[in-house]
Design a protein around this motif. Structure first.
Motif, PDB file in Angstrom:
ATOM      1  N   LYS A 168     -37.891   5.192 -17.178  1.00  0.00           N
ATOM      2  CA  LYS A 168     -36.431   5.021 -17.696  1.00  0.00           C
ATOM      3  C   LYS A 168     -36.028   4.079 -18.734  1.00  0.00           C
ATOM      4  O   LYS A 168     -36.893   3.463 -19.356  1.00  0.00           O
ATOM      5  CB  LYS A 168     -35.723   4.739 -16.286  1.00  0.00           C
ATOM      6  N   LYS A 169     -35.003   4.007 -18.867  1.00  0.00           N
ATOM      7  CA  LYS A 169     -34.195   3.366 -20.074  1.00  0.00           C
ATOM      8  C   LYS A 169     -34.663   2.112 -20.361  1.00  0.00           C
ATOM      9  O   LYS A 169     -34.852   1.117 -19.359  1.00  0.00           O
ATOM     10  CB  LYS A 169     -32.645   3.338 -20.032  1.00  0.00           C
ATOM     11  N   GLY A 170     -35.140   1.545 -21.510  1.00  0.00           N
ATOM     12  CA  GLY A 170     -35.604   0.245 -22.073  1.00  0.00           C
ATOM     13  C   GLY A 170     -36.970   0.064 -21.655  1.00  0.00           C
ATOM     14  O   GLY A 170     -37.510  -1.108 -21.907  1.00  0.00           O
ATOM     15  N   SER A 171     -37.838   0.867 -20.986  1.00  0.00           N
ATOM     16  CA  SER A 171     -39.288   0.275 -20.659  1.00  0.00           C
ATOM     17  C   SER A 171     -40.078   0.476 -21.833  1.00  0.00           C
ATOM     18  O   SER A 171     -39.818   1.398 -22.660  1.00  0.00           O
ATOM     19  CB  SER A 171     -39.702   1.200 -19.359  1.00  0.00           C
ATOM     20  N   LYS A 172     -41.086   0.101 -21.403  1.00  0.00           N
ATOM     21  CA  LYS A 172     -41.983  -0.137 -22.861  1.00  0.00           C
ATOM     22  C   LYS A 172     -43.420  -0.298 -22.467  1.00  0.00           C
ATOM     23  O   LYS A 172     -43.961  -1.048 -21.414  1.00  0.00           O
ATOM     24  CB  LYS A 172     -41.599  -0.953 -23.838  1.00  0.00           C
ATOM     25  N   ALA A 173     -44.412   0.418 -23.389  1.00  0.00           N
ATOM     26  CA  ALA A 173     -45.711   0.238 -23.018  1.00  0.00           C
ATOM     27  C   ALA A 173     -46.398   0.142 -24.448  1.00  0.00           C
ATOM     28  O   ALA A 173     -46.202   1.332 -25.043  1.00  0.00           O
ATOM     29  CB  ALA A 173     -46.322   1.360 -22.229  1.00  0.00           C
ATOM     30  N   SER A 174     -46.332  -0.882 -25.023  1.00  0.00           N
ATOM     31  CA  SER A 174     -46.678  -1.215 -26.369  1.00  0.00           C
ATOM     32  C   SER A 174     -47.892  -0.641 -26.870  1.00  0.00           C
ATOM     33  O   SER A 174     -48.029  -0.508 -28.143  1.00  0.00           O
ATOM     34  CB  SER A 174     -46.190  -2.545 -26.743  1.00  0.00           C
ATOM     35  N   HIS A 175     -48.997  -0.828 -26.179  1.00  0.00           N
ATOM     36  CA  HIS A 175     -50.420  -0.642 -26.515  1.00  0.00           C
ATOM     37  C   HIS A 175     -51.270  -0.410 -25.655  1.00  0.00           C
ATOM     38  O   HIS A 175     -51.207  -1.190 -24.683  1.00  0.00           O
ATOM     39  CB  HIS A 175     -50.676  -1.785 -27.768  1.00  0.00           C
ATOM     40  N   LEU A 176     -52.446   0.558 -25.823  1.00  0.00           N
ATOM     41  CA  LEU A 176     -53.593   0.389 -25.305  1.00  0.00           C
ATOM     42  C   LEU A 176     -53.357   0.624 -23.683  1.00  0.00           C
ATOM     43  O   LEU A 176     -54.008   0.052 -22.675  1.00  0.00           O
ATOM     44  CB  LEU A 176     -54.645  -0.823 -25.642  1.00  0.00           C
ATOM     45  N   SER A 177     -52.371   1.685 -23.131  1.00  0.00           N
ATOM     46  CA  SER A 177     -52.196   1.853 -21.702  1.00  0.00           C
ATOM     47  C   SER A 177     -52.288   3.245 -21.310  1.00  0.00           C
ATOM     48  O   SER A 177     -52.230   4.217 -22.194  1.00  0.00           O
ATOM     49  CB  SER A 177     -50.904   1.216 -21.485  1.00  0.00           C
ATOM     50  N   TYR A 178     -52.417   3.483 -20.197  1.00  0.00           N
ATOM     51  CA  TYR A 178     -52.536   4.886 -19.558  1.00  0.00           C
ATOM     52  C   TYR A 178     -51.762   4.804 -18.384  1.00  0.00           C
ATOM     53  O   TYR A 178     -51.660   4.012 -17.441  1.00  0.00           O
ATOM     54  CB  TYR A 178     -53.862   5.197 -19.344  1.00  0.00           C
ATOM     55  N   VAL A 179     -50.576   5.686 -18.492  1.00  0.00           N
ATOM     56  CA  VAL A 179     -49.498   5.812 -17.739  1.00  0.00           C
ATOM     57  C   VAL A 179     -49.676   7.449 -16.984  1.00  0.00           C
ATOM     58  O   VAL A 179     -49.058   8.353 -17.633  1.00  0.00           O
ATOM     59  CB  VAL A 179     -47.927   5.600 -18.086  1.00  0.00           C
ATOM     60  N   GLY A 180     -50.287   7.493 -16.044  1.00  0.00           N
ATOM     61  CA  GLY A 180     -50.437   8.941 -15.311  1.00  0.00           C
ATOM     62  C   GLY A 180     -49.961   8.879 -14.031  1.00  0.00           C
ATOM     63  O   GLY A 180     -50.043   8.081 -13.199  1.00  0.00           O
ATOM     64  N   ASP A 181     -49.184  10.073 -13.628  1.00  0.00           N
ATOM     65  CA  ASP A 181     -48.505  10.199 -12.361  1.00  0.00           C
ATOM     66  C   ASP A 181     -47.729   8.916 -11.853  1.00  0.00           C
ATOM     67  O   ASP A 181     -47.940   8.455 -10.853  1.00  0.00           O
ATOM     68  CB  ASP A 181     -49.531  10.555 -11.268  1.00  0.00           C
ATOM     69  N   ALA A 182     -46.770   8.648 -12.522  1.00  0.00           N
ATOM     70  CA  ALA A 182     -45.909   7.520 -12.216  1.00  0.00           C
ATOM     71  C   ALA A 182     -44.490   7.568 -12.647  1.00  0.00           C
ATOM     72  O   ALA A 182     -44.000   8.464 -13.548  1.00  0.00           O
ATOM     73  CB  ALA A 182     -46.165   6.244 -13.201  1.00  0.00           C
ATOM     74  N   GLU A 183     -43.784   6.900 -11.658  1.00  0.00           N
ATOM     75  CA  GLU A 183     -42.351   6.614 -11.727  1.00  0.00           C
ATOM     76  C   GLU A 183     -42.021   5.507 -12.346  1.00  0.00           C
ATOM     77  O   GLU A 183     -42.161   4.506 -11.153  1.00  0.00           O
ATOM     78  CB  GLU A 183     -41.663   7.263 -10.457  1.00  0.00           C
ATOM     79  N   ILE A 184     -41.414   5.053 -13.274  1.00  0.00           N
ATOM     80  CA  ILE A 184     -41.241   3.774 -13.889  1.00  0.00           C
ATOM     81  C   ILE A 184     -39.675   3.584 -14.263  1.00  0.00           C
ATOM     82  O   ILE A 184     -39.089   4.278 -14.852  1.00  0.00           O
ATOM     83  CB  ILE A 184     -42.208   3.732 -15.272  1.00  0.00           C
ATOM     84  N   GLY A 185     -39.163   2.541 -13.394  1.00  0.00           N
ATOM     85  CA  GLY A 185     -37.618   2.255 -13.590  1.00  0.00           C
ATOM     86  C   GLY A 185     -37.337   1.901 -15.145  1.00  0.00           C
ATOM     87  O   GLY A 185     -38.088   1.881 -16.180  1.00  0.00           O
TER      88      GLY A 185
END
Length: 456
Positions: free
Chosen positions: A356-373
């Motif tokens: 959702k708004k304003g979230s960040k993963a700036s480098h070298l990450s895996y985001v799978g099957d996730a709900e992030i606020g």
């Protein structure tokens, strides 16, 4: 205006393509050739469309769907034989029928309408769409009389030396008085080099009966490209790409290098977006205004919000919000939702997840099957561990969570609002809101270890 019908010839296997894929299903700018033709005929607003199928009939139906009626040509015995298969649908109807080939993907609705209008205005019983070709090799020739009327159409393999010098070619698209068409087809023979029943022979039959014939020449030769081999396929691709890119540039899109930018026929772009070299848009892509896409970015069946920048990245079957920054080298996999002002940095992969708004993963990450606020920070090396070898599980991260570097969140797990995850932690249990969670071994320093090891 008369009733108007269309017959699309799509039964041939296309041996010269040397392919397991049936000829009319070979894509041009990401869409099967025959689907381009159906789209343009539909846009021209005809009363009924009948498609003649043969080889690959089920596959053709799967692509086109129920937008047309179908007839089966069991044996491919020529274009005349193909059209006569449609008699149960069209034979006794009054009106005008346009016959097109399913391997002419560049034909436009405007040209179809102009051809049919010319046919009706001249009170002709048959009208052929022609074009001028600097190199007419491979095309049938249009032979005219001294007054400029259509005398006959001759296939290249049946043409004599004089006829082969003619530069006006038959595009394979015709208009006919519908009732006279089927009457003349019953008289077509197969006394020719291929032993086939040629549709152009209808022209000679109608002329012999004293009927009025005409021709209308399109100024755009590229529309006439009939694809019979891979060389012609590449020519059609190049022409379609040029037409598509020029269209969007005229609509206010900046394309830095049109020769190296590929836009699907189904893509929709808004003004003041910039496409850099190497950008490839596949399928149903929607890009809003003021976006900056590329270089070397591939987007498939996705929507990109206003003001978003995507650099050297891949986006597939996802929705990307406004003012998002993605890349370089980000991978947004299917069923992902990136909210406004999200940042997905270099070497970050997102799969079937929402940020959702304003979230960040700036480098070298895996985001799978996730709900992030909202306003969540995923530190470098953050991983949502979603797969146990058999099933995939959900990770939920609420608003304002800070996840430190090299943290593993082992799903199913929930991190409450405002929590902190210490760097290097492996989280296996839910984390309450506002909590600090540390899940790592306590550091132990063994004094003198190196010296002792060297003395051994």
């Amino acid at each position: 205006m008369n009733n108007r019908y269309a017959v699309i010839l799509a039964a041939g296997q296309g041996k010269r393509m040397k392919s397991d894929l049936y000829k009319v299903l070979h894509p041009v700018c990401g869409k099967p050739m025959v689907e381009h033709v159906v789209d343009q005929v539909t846009k021209a607003g005809l009363n009924e469309i009948v498609t003649v199928i043969g080889h690959g009939a089920d596959a053709v139906k799967q692509h086109i769907g129920d937008r047309v009626s179908y007839v089966l040509q069991k044996e491919q015995l020529g274009t005349g034989h193909a059209v006569i298969q449609t008699k149960e649908h069209l034979k006794d109807r009054k009106g005008v029928t346009v016959v097109l080939c399913g391997d002419t993907p560049l034909i436009r609705a405007e040209t179809i309408e102009a051809l049919m209008n010319h046919h009706e205005q001249t009170a002709a019983k048959a009208t052929v769409l022609t074009a001028y070709a600097h190199n007419p090799s491979g095309y049938g020739r249009v032979v005219r009389d001294e007054q400029g009327g259509v005398l006959r159409i001759v296939e290249e393999k049946d043409a004599d030396e004089t006829e082969r010098q003619v530069k006006e070619i038959n595009t394979g698209t015709y208009c006919f008085d519908n009732e006279l068409l089927f009457d003349a087809l019953s008289k077509v023979g197969n006394d020719n080099a291929q032993g086939e029943y040629y549709l152009p022979d209808v022209i000679e039959i109608l002329k012999a009966q004293g009927e009025t014939l005409s021709a209308w020449q399109t100024p755009d030769f590229s529309e006439t490209i009939g694809v019979n081999d891979r060389v012609a396929l590449s020519q059609a691709e190049k022409a379609m790409k040029k037409r598509t890119n020029e269209h969007w540039m005229r609509q206010g899109v900046t394309i830095i290098d049109p020769d190296h930018t590929y836009i699907s026929a189904d893509a929709v772009l808004k003004p003041d977006t910039v496409l850099h070299p190497g950008t490839m848009l596949h399928g149903e892509v929607e890009i809003e205004s003021h976006c900056d896409i590329g270089p070397f970015t591939e987007i498939t069946d996705s929507r990109i919000g206003e003001g978003t920048s995507i650099r050297q990245s891949v986006v597939s079957n996802s929705n990307v919000g406004r003012n998002v920054k993605a890349g370089p080298y980000a991978h947004i996999r299917p069923e992902s939702e990136l909210g406004d002002e999200v940042k997905i940095g270099n070497f970050v992969e997102v799969k079937k997840s929402s940020l959702k708004k304003g979230s960040k993963a700036s480098h070298l990450s895996y985001v799978g099957d996730a709900e992030i606020g909202e306003r969540v920070n995923l530190g470098c090396g953050s991983i949502t561990v979603n797969y146990d070898g058999k099933q995939k599980y959900l990770t939920t991260i609420e608003n304002d969570v800070f996840v430190g570097c090299n943290a593993n969140l082992v799903a199913p797990v929930k991190v409450g609002e405002g929590a902190f995850i210490a760097a290097g932690s492996t989280i296996t249990d839910d984390v309450p809101g506002k909590a600090l969670s540390i899940a790592r071994s306590r550091q132990t320093n063994k004094e003198g270890y190196v010296k002792n090891k060297e003395e051994l």
